[in-house]
Design a protein around this motif. Structure first.
Motif, PDB file in Angstrom:
ATOM      1  N   ALA A 288      26.940  38.829 -21.411  1.00  0.00           N
ATOM      2  CA  ALA A 288      27.558  40.037 -21.982  1.00  0.00           C
ATOM      3  C   ALA A 288      27.312  41.238 -21.080  1.00  0.00           C
ATOM      4  O   ALA A 288      28.193  42.098 -20.909  1.00  0.00           O
ATOM      5  CB  ALA A 288      27.007  40.288 -23.385  1.00  0.00           C
ATOM      6  N   ALA A 289      26.138  41.334 -20.473  1.00  0.00           N
ATOM      7  CA  ALA A 289      25.820  42.462 -19.591  1.00  0.00           C
ATOM      8  C   ALA A 289      26.711  42.449 -18.352  1.00  0.00           C
ATOM      9  O   ALA A 289      27.151  43.504 -17.878  1.00  0.00           O
ATOM     10  CB  ALA A 289      24.347  42.402 -19.185  1.00  0.00           C
ATOM     11  N   VAL A 290      26.997  41.238 -17.835  1.00  0.00           N
ATOM     12  CA  VAL A 290      27.866  41.120 -16.661  1.00  0.00           C
ATOM     13  C   VAL A 290      29.285  41.558 -17.020  1.00  0.00           C
ATOM     14  O   VAL A 290      29.960  42.252 -16.245  1.00  0.00           O
ATOM     15  CB  VAL A 290      27.854  39.671 -16.125  1.00  0.00           C
ATOM     16  CG1 VAL A 290      28.746  39.542 -14.891  1.00  0.00           C
ATOM     17  CG2 VAL A 290      26.436  39.226 -15.798  1.00  0.00           C
ATOM     18  N   ILE A 291      29.760  41.172 -18.201  1.00  0.00           N
ATOM     19  CA  ILE A 291      31.111  41.543 -18.635  1.00  0.00           C
ATOM     20  C   ILE A 291      31.223  43.070 -18.761  1.00  0.00           C
ATOM     21  O   ILE A 291      32.200  43.686 -18.313  1.00  0.00           O
ATOM     22  CB  ILE A 291      31.449  40.848 -19.966  1.00  0.00           C
ATOM     23  CG1 ILE A 291      31.513  39.328 -19.767  1.00  0.00           C
ATOM     24  CG2 ILE A 291      32.770  41.368 -20.529  1.00  0.00           C
ATOM     25  CD1 ILE A 291      31.693  38.546 -21.051  1.00  0.00           C
ATOM     26  N   ASP A 314      28.782  38.197 -27.790  1.00  0.00           N
ATOM     27  CA  ASP A 314      27.459  37.809 -28.284  1.00  0.00           C
ATOM     28  C   ASP A 314      26.423  38.288 -27.266  1.00  0.00           C
ATOM     29  O   ASP A 314      26.290  37.725 -26.185  1.00  0.00           O
ATOM     30  CB  ASP A 314      27.392  36.289 -28.452  1.00  0.00           C
ATOM     31  CG  ASP A 314      26.046  35.825 -29.004  1.00  0.00           C
ATOM     32  OD1 ASP A 314      25.150  36.668 -29.173  1.00  0.00           O
ATOM     33  OD2 ASP A 314      25.894  34.612 -29.233  1.00  0.00           O
ATOM     34  N   GLU A 315      25.697  39.322 -27.622  1.00  0.00           N
ATOM     35  CA  GLU A 315      24.771  39.948 -26.677  1.00  0.00           C
ATOM     36  C   GLU A 315      23.627  39.022 -26.274  1.00  0.00           C
ATOM     37  O   GLU A 315      23.019  39.193 -25.215  1.00  0.00           O
ATOM     38  CB  GLU A 315      24.195  41.243 -27.284  1.00  0.00           C
ATOM     39  CG  GLU A 315      25.225  42.300 -27.603  1.00  0.00           C
ATOM     40  CD  GLU A 315      25.884  42.863 -26.353  1.00  0.00           C
ATOM     41  OE1 GLU A 315      25.299  42.736 -25.265  1.00  0.00           O
ATOM     42  OE2 GLU A 315      27.001  43.415 -26.475  1.00  0.00           O
ATOM     43  N   GLU A 316      23.313  38.011 -27.093  1.00  0.00           N
ATOM     44  CA  GLU A 316      22.189  37.112 -26.806  1.00  0.00           C
ATOM     45  C   GLU A 316      22.625  35.829 -26.101  1.00  0.00           C
ATOM     46  O   GLU A 316      21.791  34.959 -25.839  1.00  0.00           O
ATOM     47  CB  GLU A 316      21.464  36.752 -28.113  1.00  0.00           C
ATOM     48  CG  GLU A 316      20.914  37.950 -28.869  1.00  0.00           C
ATOM     49  CD  GLU A 316      19.947  38.758 -28.027  1.00  0.00           C
ATOM     50  OE1 GLU A 316      19.140  38.150 -27.297  1.00  0.00           O
ATOM     51  OE2 GLU A 316      20.003  40.010 -28.080  1.00  0.00           O
ATOM     52  N   SER A 317      23.906  35.692 -25.829  1.00  0.00           N
ATOM     53  CA  SER A 317      24.406  34.470 -25.180  1.00  0.00           C
ATOM     54  C   SER A 317      23.874  34.358 -23.754  1.00  0.00           C
ATOM     55  O   SER A 317      24.125  35.228 -22.919  1.00  0.00           O
ATOM     56  CB  SER A 317      25.944  34.483 -25.163  1.00  0.00           C
ATOM     57  OG  SER A 317      26.438  33.347 -24.485  1.00  0.00           O
ATOM     58  N   GLU A 318      23.117  33.298 -23.483  1.00  0.00           N
ATOM     59  CA  GLU A 318      22.525  33.094 -22.155  1.00  0.00           C
ATOM     60  C   GLU A 318      23.200  31.916 -21.464  1.00  0.00           C
ATOM     61  O   GLU A 318      23.374  30.856 -22.068  1.00  0.00           O
ATOM     62  CB  GLU A 318      21.017  32.847 -22.276  1.00  0.00           C
ATOM     63  CG  GLU A 318      20.251  34.060 -22.776  1.00  0.00           C
ATOM     64  CD  GLU A 318      18.752  33.845 -22.742  1.00  0.00           C
ATOM     65  OE1 GLU A 318      18.333  32.677 -22.767  1.00  0.00           O
ATOM     66  OE2 GLU A 318      18.004  34.842 -22.677  1.00  0.00           O
ATOM     67  N   LEU A 350      36.230  37.233 -25.659  1.00  0.00           N
ATOM     68  CA  LEU A 350      35.453  36.639 -26.745  1.00  0.00           C
ATOM     69  C   LEU A 350      34.323  35.803 -26.131  1.00  0.00           C
ATOM     70  O   LEU A 350      34.572  34.795 -25.460  1.00  0.00           O
ATOM     71  CB  LEU A 350      36.348  35.752 -27.627  1.00  0.00           C
ATOM     72  CG  LEU A 350      35.634  34.983 -28.743  1.00  0.00           C
ATOM     73  CD1 LEU A 350      34.961  35.954 -29.718  1.00  0.00           C
ATOM     74  CD2 LEU A 350      36.616  34.079 -29.493  1.00  0.00           C
ATOM     75  N   LEU A 351      33.100  36.231 -26.358  1.00  0.00           N
ATOM     76  CA  LEU A 351      31.920  35.533 -25.824  1.00  0.00           C
ATOM     77  C   LEU A 351      31.071  35.037 -26.983  1.00  0.00           C
ATOM     78  O   LEU A 351      30.636  35.827 -27.828  1.00  0.00           O
ATOM     79  CB  LEU A 351      31.104  36.469 -24.922  1.00  0.00           C
ATOM     80  CG  LEU A 351      29.784  35.895 -24.396  1.00  0.00           C
ATOM     81  CD1 LEU A 351      30.032  34.712 -23.479  1.00  0.00           C
ATOM     82  CD2 LEU A 351      28.973  36.969 -23.681  1.00  0.00           C
ATOM     83  N   THR A 352      30.848  33.722 -27.025  1.00  0.00           N
ATOM     84  CA  THR A 352      29.960  33.123 -28.022  1.00  0.00           C
ATOM     85  C   THR A 352      28.773  32.481 -27.303  1.00  0.00           C
ATOM     86  O   THR A 352      28.641  32.581 -26.082  1.00  0.00           O
ATOM     87  CB  THR A 352      30.706  32.068 -28.857  1.00  0.00           C
ATOM     88  OG1 THR A 352      31.052  30.957 -28.014  1.00  0.00           O
ATOM     89  CG2 THR A 352      31.975  32.652 -29.463  1.00  0.00           C
ATOM     90  N   ALA A 353      27.940  31.813 -28.066  1.00  0.00           N
ATOM     91  CA  ALA A 353      26.759  31.171 -27.470  1.00  0.00           C
ATOM     92  C   ALA A 353      27.149  30.041 -26.524  1.00  0.00           C
ATOM     93  O   ALA A 353      26.378  29.701 -25.614  1.00  0.00           O
ATOM     94  CB  ALA A 353      25.845  30.639 -28.571  1.00  0.00           C
TER      95      ALA A 353
END
Length: 421
Positions: A288-291, A314-318, A350-353
């Motif tokens: 998410a930080a890169v996006i 999803d801010e915690e998606s690694e 849309l970013l999920t885990a």
């Protein structure tokens, strides 16, 4: 199916028919032996009875005996030279059932009178004995089969341990760590041969990797330097006021092509590095930080086209990606979504885990499946500054790091989805 399981199943398929055939053989053999012993007893009894009858008078009560075990009666049939031995079932009234008997019958002569002598011996107890013996033997066979299976499994597991250790090492191989791979020596000749071949193969692979890495690094250095010099020279020429408009236009076109060649060189070197796995993953990063970083970098282009950004992150998606590859993934997919969009269009993130989905509106047709990730294939001739390697690089990166990249076109929306394994 694992090799050890397959070996055990084959062993079981072979041993079951063998044990079954052995059980039938022993059962038949016991029956024959018991019948043989019973027949010998009947013959001895018959001999004793004949001797006894020869010494008795005609009025002896013995000639009127009739029991399930012994019977003698006068007959008109001719004398038989040999006794006849058979197995018969005799009704037992107390148990209301039929019981097996071994029967000896023979027509004999006693004082010139023919008699049929019948002697029987019950097989019930002997049949019970055979059944008990068979049950014991079946238990012994079953125990032996289980013992053989377990022993075979344990022995095979121990013998194949070096093979599985070598297999684990192969599965965890990384090109940049091949120099440290050492396959152990084992007591088994064949495994030593296999490990020796694997050691030789990994050594060659590592040398090829070093050669390719050296080539890409040298190419990056040697090609970029003359390109940079040529570009600087052209920039100086463009500043010459004595040039005509036509000359300036030609120099500007040459400058643009040199820039394109520089980008092409960079992309090809990047592809080679990805293929050689020169971007090891040290720790997962938050995508998410890169996006968000690239949304800020592309802010002017987004504003220029008046694009609407819809994001759900999803801010915690690694993700297990090298930072350079994460930048590459987002910059290419988001850059294409902006570049091929129309004024006033939309981009959805849309970013999920487990997945990343980037959709954009566009007036362009769907990309043909056979050209989607093809190198040097421009998706639209409208964009002359494209070298046709953007999606090819993303696809190569996805394949190298076990990511799934899919493309879907619906109506006027182009959608790319990246999924973790």
């Amino acid at each position: 199916m694992k090799l050890l399981t397959k070996t055990t199943l084959y062993f079981l398929l072979i041993m079951l028919p063998v044990f079954t055939a052995g059980a039938f053989f022993l059962y038949n053999r016991f029956n024959k032996e018991i019948k043989h012993e019973t027949d010998e007893e009947l013959l001895n009894d018959q001999l004793e009875w004949v001797r006894y009858l020869d010494t008795t008078s005609a009025g002896n009560p013995v000639f009127r005996i009739s029991t399930p075990e012994f019977n003698i009666r006068p007959v008109d049939a001719p004398v038989q030279r040999k006794p006849r031995l058979t197995t018969v079932d005799i009704y037992q009234e107390p148990e209301d059932t039929y019981a097996p008997f071994r029967q000896l019958s023979q027509v004999i002569t006693v004082r010139d009178q023919h008699y049929e002598l019948i002697i029987r011996k019950s097989l019930i107890e002997k049949d019970d004995l055979v059944k008990n013996i068979i049950h014991v033997m079946l238990l012994a066979f079953g125990g032996l089969l289980v013992f053989a299976l377990v022993s075979n499994w344990l022995i095979s597991r121990k013998i194949w341990k070096p093979f599985y250790r070598s297999l684990d090492q192969i599965q965890q191989l990384q090109l940049n760590k091949l120099a440290k791979v050492i396959f152990e020596q084992t007591p088994t000749y064949e495994f030593n041969q296999l490990n020796s071949s694997l050691t030789s193969m990994t050594a060659r692979m590592y040398q090829d990797y070093l050669n390719m890495k050296e080539l890409t690094e040298d190419a990056a250095h040697e090609m970029q330097t003359p390109l940079a010099i040529a570009q600087s020279k052209l920039e100086l020429l463009l500043q010459d006021e004595s040039l005509t408009a036509a000359q300036q236009r030609n120099i500007l076109l040459s400058y643009d092509e040199l820039q394109r060649l520089s980008r092409l060189n960079h992309s090809l070197l990047l592809l080679a590095k990805i293929e050689n796995r020169q971007f090891p993953v040290s720790a997962p990063l938050k995508l998410a930080a890169v996006i968000r970083k690239y949304l800020q970098l592309f802010e002017e282009l987004i504003a220029e086209k008046q694009l609407t950004i819809n994001s759900q992150l999803d801010e915690e998606s690694e993700w297990p990606l090298h930072p350079a590859l994460a930048d590459l993934l987002i910059s290419n997919l988001l850059g294409n979504a902006i570049k091929y969009n129309y004024a006033g269009g939309e981009i959805t993130l849309l970013l999920t885990a487990r997945s990343l989905q980037i959709s954009n509106t566009s007036e362009l047709a769907a990309i043909p499946a056979d050209q989607l990730y093809q190198r040097f294939k421009k998706q639209q001739d409208t964009y002359s500054n494209s070298n046709g390697l953007g999606l090819a690089i993303v696809k190569k990166m996805a394949d190298s790091y076990q990511l799934t990249l899919t493309y879907l076109h619906t109506g006027n929306v182009h959608q790319f989805t990246v999924t973790l394994p």
